[in-house]
Design a protein around this motif. Structure first.
Motif, PDB file in Angstrom:
ATOM      1  N   MET A   1      51.115  60.626 -44.071  1.00  0.00           N
ATOM      2  CA  MET A   1      50.962  59.175 -44.187  1.00  0.00           C
ATOM      3  C   MET A   1      51.765  58.632 -45.372  1.00  0.00           C
ATOM      4  N   LEU A   2      51.786  59.396 -46.463  1.00  0.00           N
ATOM      5  CA  LEU A   2      52.591  58.986 -47.616  1.00  0.00           C
ATOM      6  C   LEU A   2      54.081  58.957 -47.254  1.00  0.00           C
ATOM      7  N   THR A   3      54.518  59.945 -46.490  1.00  0.00           N
ATOM      8  CA  THR A   3      55.913  59.989 -46.044  1.00  0.00           C
ATOM      9  C   THR A   3      56.210  58.840 -45.094  1.00  0.00           C
ATOM     10  N   LEU A   4      55.263  58.572 -44.192  1.00  0.00           N
ATOM     11  CA  LEU A   4      55.438  57.485 -43.223  1.00  0.00           C
ATOM     12  C   LEU A   4      55.559  56.138 -43.928  1.00  0.00           C
ATOM     13  N   PHE A   5      54.884  56.006 -45.065  1.00  0.00           N
ATOM     14  CA  PHE A   5      54.968  54.765 -45.832  1.00  0.00           C
ATOM     15  C   PHE A   5      56.239  54.703 -46.676  1.00  0.00           C
ATOM     16  N   PHE A   6      56.527  55.777 -47.414  1.00  0.00           N
ATOM     17  CA  PHE A   6      57.616  55.715 -48.391  1.00  0.00           C
ATOM     18  C   PHE A   6      59.004  55.950 -47.796  1.00  0.00           C
ATOM     19  N   ALA A   7      59.118  56.845 -46.807  1.00  0.00           N
ATOM     20  CA  ALA A   7      60.448  57.179 -46.278  1.00  0.00           C
ATOM     21  C   ALA A   7      61.201  55.955 -45.742  1.00  0.00           C
ATOM     22  N   PRO A   8      60.562  55.091 -44.942  1.00  0.00           N
ATOM     23  CA  PRO A   8      61.299  53.899 -44.480  1.00  0.00           C
ATOM     24  C   PRO A   8      61.714  52.986 -45.629  1.00  0.00           C
ATOM     25  N   LEU A   9      60.872  52.860 -46.654  1.00  0.00           N
ATOM     26  CA  LEU A   9      61.221  52.009 -47.794  1.00  0.00           C
ATOM     27  C   LEU A   9      62.381  52.602 -48.578  1.00  0.00           C
ATOM     28  N   VAL A  10      62.426  53.930 -48.688  1.00  0.00           N
ATOM     29  CA  VAL A  10      63.564  54.580 -49.347  1.00  0.00           C
ATOM     30  C   VAL A  10      64.843  54.300 -48.570  1.00  0.00           C
ATOM     31  N   MET A  11      64.771  54.408 -47.247  1.00  0.00           N
ATOM     32  CA  MET A  11      65.945  54.138 -46.404  1.00  0.00           C
ATOM     33  C   MET A  11      66.427  52.696 -46.577  1.00  0.00           C
ATOM     34  N   ILE A  12      65.465  51.767 -46.694  1.00  0.00           N
ATOM     35  CA  ILE A  12      65.831  50.364 -46.911  1.00  0.00           C
ATOM     36  C   ILE A  12      66.480  50.183 -48.280  1.00  0.00           C
ATOM     37  N   ASN A  13      65.898  50.825 -49.289  1.00  0.00           N
ATOM     38  CA  ASN A  13      66.364  50.615 -50.663  1.00  0.00           C
ATOM     39  C   ASN A  13      67.650  51.354 -51.008  1.00  0.00           C
ATOM     40  N   ILE A  14      68.070  52.295 -50.172  1.00  0.00           N
ATOM     41  CA  ILE A  14      69.384  52.908 -50.394  1.00  0.00           C
ATOM     42  C   ILE A  14      70.396  52.360 -49.376  1.00  0.00           C
ATOM     43  N   ASN A  15      70.005  51.245 -48.752  1.00  0.00           N
ATOM     44  CA  ASN A  15      70.886  50.475 -47.878  1.00  0.00           C
ATOM     45  C   ASN A  15      71.362  51.269 -46.659  1.00  0.00           C
ATOM     46  N   LEU A  16      70.416  51.893 -45.961  1.00  0.00           N
ATOM     47  CA  LEU A  16      70.727  52.550 -44.693  1.00  0.00           C
ATOM     48  C   LEU A  16      70.368  51.661 -43.507  1.00  0.00           C
ATOM     49  N   VAL A  17      70.259  50.374 -43.762  1.00  0.00           N
ATOM     50  CA  VAL A  17      69.891  49.410 -42.717  1.00  0.00           C
ATOM     51  C   VAL A  17      71.157  48.805 -42.137  1.00  0.00           C
ATOM     52  N   SER A  18      71.363  49.025 -40.842  1.00  0.00           N
ATOM     53  CA  SER A  18      72.593  48.554 -40.203  1.00  0.00           C
ATOM     54  C   SER A  18      72.390  47.297 -39.371  1.00  0.00           C
ATOM     55  N   SER A  19      71.139  46.930 -39.120  1.00  0.00           N
ATOM     56  CA  SER A  19      70.886  45.755 -38.285  1.00  0.00           C
ATOM     57  C   SER A  19      69.501  45.196 -38.582  1.00  0.00           C
ATOM     58  N   PRO A  20      69.251  43.937 -38.221  1.00  0.00           N
ATOM     59  CA  PRO A  20      67.914  43.367 -38.399  1.00  0.00           C
ATOM     60  C   PRO A  20      66.839  44.143 -37.656  1.00  0.00           C
ATOM     61  N   TRP A  21      67.184  44.636 -36.464  1.00  0.00           N
ATOM     62  CA  TRP A  21      66.197  45.391 -35.683  1.00  0.00           C
ATOM     63  C   TRP A  21      65.753  46.646 -36.416  1.00  0.00           C
ATOM     64  N   LEU A  22      66.695  47.364 -37.011  1.00  0.00           N
ATOM     65  CA  LEU A  22      66.356  48.574 -37.757  1.00  0.00           C
ATOM     66  C   LEU A  22      65.506  48.218 -38.981  1.00  0.00           C
ATOM     67  N   LEU A  23      65.830  47.106 -39.621  1.00  0.00           N
ATOM     68  CA  LEU A  23      65.035  46.653 -40.768  1.00  0.00           C
ATOM     69  C   LEU A  23      63.577  46.450 -40.372  1.00  0.00           C
ATOM     70  N   PHE A  24      63.355  45.767 -39.259  1.00  0.00           N
ATOM     71  CA  PHE A  24      61.992  45.518 -38.804  1.00  0.00           C
ATOM     72  C   PHE A  24      61.293  46.805 -38.397  1.00  0.00           C
ATOM     73  N   ILE A  25      62.011  47.702 -37.737  1.00  0.00           N
ATOM     74  CA  ILE A  25      61.422  48.989 -37.325  1.00  0.00           C
ATOM     75  C   ILE A  25      60.988  49.787 -38.552  1.00  0.00           C
ATOM     76  N   LEU A  26      61.829  49.807 -39.570  1.00  0.00           N
ATOM     77  CA  LEU A  26      61.505  50.565 -40.780  1.00  0.00           C
ATOM     78  C   LEU A  26      60.301  49.965 -41.508  1.00  0.00           C
ATOM     79  N   TYR A  27      60.284  48.657 -41.655  1.00  0.00           N
ATOM     80  CA  TYR A  27      59.157  48.006 -42.331  1.00  0.00           C
ATOM     81  C   TYR A  27      57.851  48.204 -41.550  1.00  0.00           C
ATOM     82  N   ILE A  28      57.900  48.043 -40.234  1.00  0.00           N
ATOM     83  CA  ILE A  28      56.681  48.196 -39.424  1.00  0.00           C
ATOM     84  C   ILE A  28      56.192  49.639 -39.464  1.00  0.00           C
TER      85      ILE A  28
END
Length: 315
Positions: A1-28
């Motif tokens: 659960m900790l990984t499920l919470f932090f891993a998407p935020l790490v991906m967002i914060n190191i700018n691995l977001v290529s589209s708005p859809w991926l941004l929403f998927i990672l945050y959700i």
């Protein structure tokens, strides 16, 4: 659960977001992990039941702070008020609702409540964003007035701690993404809010269907402030289990489908609830005490909806 919470935020914060859809998927996805931390880690830890070692419980309890809330406020709200005064209006903070929601037949009623079964889901979804912004501060002020923060400088120290933890949370969950992700700020804020909407909806439904049901009772104290009966019987009368045969679902929500066992034995880790539920049910039957349970989560949510509708119409 900790990984499920932090891993998407790490991906967002190191700018691995290529589209708005991926941004929403990672945050959700992070929101699902946030709900998992709330139900499966911090809940046991703050009850002192995650581990036999209290230092482990203490530090895992801080996962509550990492997701933007506060362990001290939760301990008073949940461990002290909710578990002691379950379903008693004015005392149980879980049913002390704003004016547009009515969670007890003894709460003041208005015309809006007729529609609460329709709009309550929106406010369930907004519950954690309210929590991580203002609710902790509001509750801490109220708990000080109630005399629940009796140590010297406790209120001041907690205000400082709450502010610091929330600053940390907002820094990595929202501020850094706004600075780093090359998308419109309104998209990032909307994705952040969608994360909280998912978390709020999941946590609120799981906790509320356990107590606001057509079959549960809402006792009132007498003129001397005394509630009739004993504490254990009170917990059985005000609490409902659901989906007791789903091991996967039980793991996902930290065993909170066994709310009866949890309320009777909050100092026992949730991994044992299934094993002791048969003993509790048999003992309740032996003494003619109600043991409320619903076969599935779907049935429990349906009955919760019915209870909200009934409370909205009842005088």
């Amino acid at each position: 659960m900790l990984t499920l919470f932090f891993a998407p935020l790490v991906m967002i914060n190191i700018n691995l977001v290529s589209s708005p859809w991926l941004l929403f998927i990672l945050y959700i996805t992070s929101g699902i992990g946030m709900a998992g931390i709330g139900m499966g880690i911090m809940h046991d830890a703050i009850h002192g039941s995650y581990s036999k070692h209290q230092k482990v419980n203490k530090y895992l309890g801080y996962t509550m702070n990492l997701i933007g809330a506060n362990a001290t406020v939760w301990k008073i709200q949940h461990n002290v008020l909710h578990h002691t005064y379950t379903n008693i209006v004015g005392a149980d903070d879980d049913i002390n609702a704003p004016f547009f929601l009515r969670f007890s037949p003894h709460a003041k009623k208005n015309k809006l409540h007729r529609f609460q079964h329709l709009y309550v889901w929106l406010f369930y979804g907004l519950s954690t964003i309210s929590w991580v912004t203002a609710k902790d501060f509001i509750r801490l002020v109220r708990y000080r007035k109630m005399g629940l923060l009796d140590k010297k400088n406790a209120f001041r120290n907690e205000i400082i701690k709450i502010s610091g933890w929330k600053l940390l949370y907002y820094s990595y969950a929202l501020i850094l993404p706004l600075l780093i992700v090359p998308l419109a700020p309104w998209l990032i804020i909307l994705a952040f809010l969608s994360m909280h909407f998912v978390t709020g909806l999941l946590i609120s439904i799981v906790f509320q269907v356990a107590h606001i049901m057509p079959s549960t009772e809402f006792p009132l104290p007498d003129e001397d402030g005394v509630v009739a009966g004993d504490w254990s019987t009170h917990q059985l009368a005000t609490t409902t289990n659901f989906s007791p045969n789903s091991r996967i679902f039980s793991w996902l929500i930290g065993g909170l489908n066994y709310q009866v066992e949890h309320h009777l034995l909050p100092n026992i880790c949730h991994v044992h609830y299934k094993n002791i539920s048969g003993i509790v049910a048999d003992t309740a039957g032996e003494y003619g005490i109600p043991y409320h349970t619903k076969a599935s989560f779907f049935i429990a949510v349906k009955d919760h909806l019915g209870a909200l509708h009934m409370l909205g119409k009842a005088q």
